[in-house]
Design a protein around this motif. Structure first.
Motif, PDB file in Angstrom:
ATOM      1  N   TRP A 144      33.657  73.293   9.754  1.00  0.00           N
ATOM      2  CA  TRP A 144      33.594  72.174   8.812  1.00  0.00           C
ATOM      3  C   TRP A 144      34.403  70.963   9.288  1.00  0.00           C
ATOM      4  N   THR A 145      35.122  71.093  10.383  1.00  0.00           N
ATOM      5  CA  THR A 145      35.906  69.962  10.889  1.00  0.00           C
ATOM      6  C   THR A 145      35.133  69.142  11.918  1.00  0.00           C
ATOM      7  N   GLY A 146      33.893  69.537  12.210  1.00  0.00           N
ATOM      8  CA  GLY A 146      33.160  68.874  13.285  1.00  0.00           C
ATOM      9  C   GLY A 146      32.080  67.922  12.825  1.00  0.00           C
ATOM     10  N   ARG A 147      32.354  67.114  11.818  1.00  0.00           N
ATOM     11  CA  ARG A 147      31.375  66.171  11.285  1.00  0.00           C
ATOM     12  C   ARG A 147      30.939  65.176  12.357  1.00  0.00           C
ATOM     13  N   VAL A 148      29.618  64.975  12.479  1.00  0.00           N
ATOM     14  CA  VAL A 148      29.051  63.977  13.383  1.00  0.00           C
ATOM     15  C   VAL A 148      28.134  63.076  12.565  1.00  0.00           C
ATOM     16  N   ALA A 149      28.296  61.771  12.707  1.00  0.00           N
ATOM     17  CA  ALA A 149      27.411  60.851  11.998  1.00  0.00           C
ATOM     18  C   ALA A 149      25.982  61.047  12.497  1.00  0.00           C
ATOM     19  N   PRO A 150      25.020  61.239  11.607  1.00  0.00           N
ATOM     20  CA  PRO A 150      23.641  61.481  12.042  1.00  0.00           C
ATOM     21  C   PRO A 150      23.030  60.234  12.666  1.00  0.00           C
ATOM     22  N   PHE A 151      22.019  60.437  13.503  1.00  0.00           N
ATOM     23  CA  PHE A 151      21.385  59.283  14.140  1.00  0.00           C
ATOM     24  C   PHE A 151      19.985  59.654  14.611  1.00  0.00           C
ATOM     25  N   ARG A 152      19.178  58.633  14.803  1.00  0.00           N
ATOM     26  CA  ARG A 152      17.832  58.829  15.341  1.00  0.00           C
ATOM     27  C   ARG A 152      17.912  58.834  16.860  1.00  0.00           C
ATOM     28  N   ILE A 153      17.352  59.857  17.473  1.00  0.00           N
ATOM     29  CA  ILE A 153      17.345  59.955  18.926  1.00  0.00           C
ATOM     30  C   ILE A 153      16.210  59.128  19.508  1.00  0.00           C
ATOM     31  N   PHE A 154      15.002  59.367  18.991  1.00  0.00           N
ATOM     32  CA  PHE A 154      13.833  58.624  19.443  1.00  0.00           C
ATOM     33  C   PHE A 154      12.688  58.929  18.494  1.00  0.00           C
ATOM     34  N   GLY A 155      11.990  57.895  18.061  1.00  0.00           N
ATOM     35  CA  GLY A 155      10.816  58.107  17.215  1.00  0.00           C
ATOM     36  C   GLY A 155      11.135  58.914  15.979  1.00  0.00           C
ATOM     37  N   PHE A 208      19.245  63.654  15.126  1.00  0.00           N
ATOM     38  CA  PHE A 208      20.349  64.613  15.194  1.00  0.00           C
ATOM     39  C   PHE A 208      21.020  64.667  13.833  1.00  0.00           C
ATOM     40  N   VAL A 209      21.111  65.872  13.254  1.00  0.00           N
ATOM     41  CA  VAL A 209      21.723  66.030  11.929  1.00  0.00           C
ATOM     42  C   VAL A 209      22.777  67.131  11.940  1.00  0.00           C
ATOM     43  N   GLY A 210      23.214  67.537  13.131  1.00  0.00           N
ATOM     44  CA  GLY A 210      24.120  68.666  13.241  1.00  0.00           C
ATOM     45  C   GLY A 210      25.579  68.272  13.272  1.00  0.00           C
ATOM     46  N   THR A 211      26.387  69.188  13.783  1.00  0.00           N
ATOM     47  CA  THR A 211      27.831  69.016  13.851  1.00  0.00           C
ATOM     48  C   THR A 211      28.287  69.215  15.287  1.00  0.00           C
ATOM     49  N   GLU A 212      29.554  68.953  15.532  1.00  0.00           N
ATOM     50  CA  GLU A 212      30.066  69.148  16.879  1.00  0.00           C
ATOM     51  C   GLU A 212      30.055  70.621  17.298  1.00  0.00           C
ATOM     52  N   PRO A 213      30.392  71.569  16.425  1.00  0.00           N
ATOM     53  CA  PRO A 213      30.338  72.979  16.836  1.00  0.00           C
ATOM     54  C   PRO A 213      28.927  73.518  17.035  1.00  0.00           C
ATOM     55  N   ALA A 214      27.935  72.971  16.351  1.00  0.00           N
ATOM     56  CA  ALA A 214      26.576  73.518  16.448  1.00  0.00           C
ATOM     57  C   ALA A 214      25.563  72.421  16.148  1.00  0.00           C
ATOM     58  N   SER A 215      24.692  72.167  17.102  1.00  0.00           N
ATOM     59  CA  SER A 215      23.695  71.109  16.934  1.00  0.00           C
ATOM     60  C   SER A 215      22.578  71.537  15.990  1.00  0.00           C
ATOM     61  N   SER A 216      22.065  70.577  15.239  1.00  0.00           N
ATOM     62  CA  SER A 216      20.839  70.732  14.457  1.00  0.00           C
ATOM     63  C   SER A 216      20.008  69.479  14.678  1.00  0.00           C
ATOM     64  N   HIS A 217      18.726  69.662  14.927  1.00  0.00           N
ATOM     65  CA  HIS A 217      17.814  68.536  15.134  1.00  0.00           C
ATOM     66  C   HIS A 217      16.723  68.566  14.078  1.00  0.00           C
ATOM     67  N   MET A 218      16.276  67.405  13.680  1.00  0.00           N
ATOM     68  CA  MET A 218      15.258  67.292  12.641  1.00  0.00           C
ATOM     69  C   MET A 218      14.086  66.472  13.166  1.00  0.00           C
ATOM     70  N   ILE A 219      12.883  66.950  12.887  1.00  0.00           N
ATOM     71  CA  ILE A 219      11.660  66.239  13.250  1.00  0.00           C
ATOM     72  C   ILE A 219      10.939  65.858  11.962  1.00  0.00           C
TER      73      ILE A 219
END
Length: 268
Positions: free
Chosen positions: A6-17, A21-32
């Motif tokens: 819970w300490t690895g907050r990452v601001a979400p962002f659009r990668i392309f199209g 990226f909606v994940g955290t520093e400890p574990a990535s999550s990607h959304m399409i």
């Protein structure tokens, strides 16, 4: 010692199209984003699910529109939040067939205790993924390639993303950590060392895939955070680099070979 996802907050962002990226520093999550709802690749830790949900809202999407939760493999930091997220969204869940007993709790191999946690969030995946399967939602088609090694059911994903009529191929190896292929770990659980040969064979298969956008299921795999910072400063999208994929695969090969060599030296 317990890690603190819970300490690895990452601001979400659009990668392309339509890829985010909606994940955290400890574990990535990607959304399409698709015409028929959202696809989430890896749900992350249960302790940081609220961060993933907040990131989806922050990007202007409704998390309840998640229709598919697709998993790269059956470890705690990639599927720990899925049970709660499925109850929230009703999404269909996908996992490599060989990792089903990780998710449903029949095998204590999710890596939860190695991370200092207990896996309370067992669930039965809806769809077993096999080599060559294609996951479809709207116009998005995700090609699944079996790449065992990190776990028996590790699946790598390849799909197209589009922006202003320009299409690129995104690719993600489903799991490259050598931690689950050490002799110590394999011996402790009575697992076969042939996972290493399977891992090398998977790397060889993936060399044939063309990848414009290399994604990582951990931020260190493709320097997610560094590229996100550069996106704010550069006109060129740093995620678009067809030369990166083969270099990454060779680095993965070298990492495992280095571990094997070190173990052999220790036995000599």
């Amino acid at each position: 010692m317990m890690n603190t996802p819970w300490t690895g907050r990452v601001a979400p962002f659009r990668i392309f199209g339509n890829l985010y990226f909606v994940g955290t520093e400890p574990a990535s999550s990607h959304m399409i984003e698709t015409e028929e709802g959202l696809i989430l690749i890896d749900s992350g830790y249960p302790q940081s699910l609220y961060l993933v949900i907040e990131s989806i809202w922050e990007l202007g999407f409704d998390p309840r529109k998640i229709r598919c939760i697709v998993h790269s493999h059956g470890h705690y930091d990639h599927l720990g939040a899925t049970r709660a997220l499925k109850e929230l969204t009703g999404a269909k869940t996908f996992l490599g067939a060989e990792d089903f007993d990780y998710a449903n709790g029949k095998l204590d191999l999710t890596w939860a205790k190695e991370l200092g946690h207990v896996y309370h969030e067992a669930f039965e995946p809806d769809v077993a993924l096999h080599d060559g399967d294609v996951i479809c939602l709207g116009s998005t088609e995700i090609q699944c390639v079996s790449t065992p090694g990190h776990t028996p059911g590790t699946i790598s994903f390849f799909f197209d993303v589009a922006e202003n009529g320009f299409r690129l191929r995104a690719g993600m190896h489903g799991g490259v950590g050598v931690n689950s292929m050490t002799r110590k770990f394999l011996d402790a659980y009575g697992l076969s060392c042939d996972c290493r040969e399977k891992f090398f064979a998977g790397l060889d298969r993936l060399k044939r895939e063309h990848v414009d956008l290399h994604l990582g299921n951990h931020v260190g795999c493709n320097d997610t955070l560094g590229k996100a910072r550069r996106m704010k400063q550069e006109r060129k999208n740093p995620f678009i680099d067809p030369s990166e994929w083969p270099v990454f695969l060779e680095r993965c090969r070298a990492n495992l070979q280095r571990q094997i060599d070190a173990e052999q030296e220790g036995l000599s």
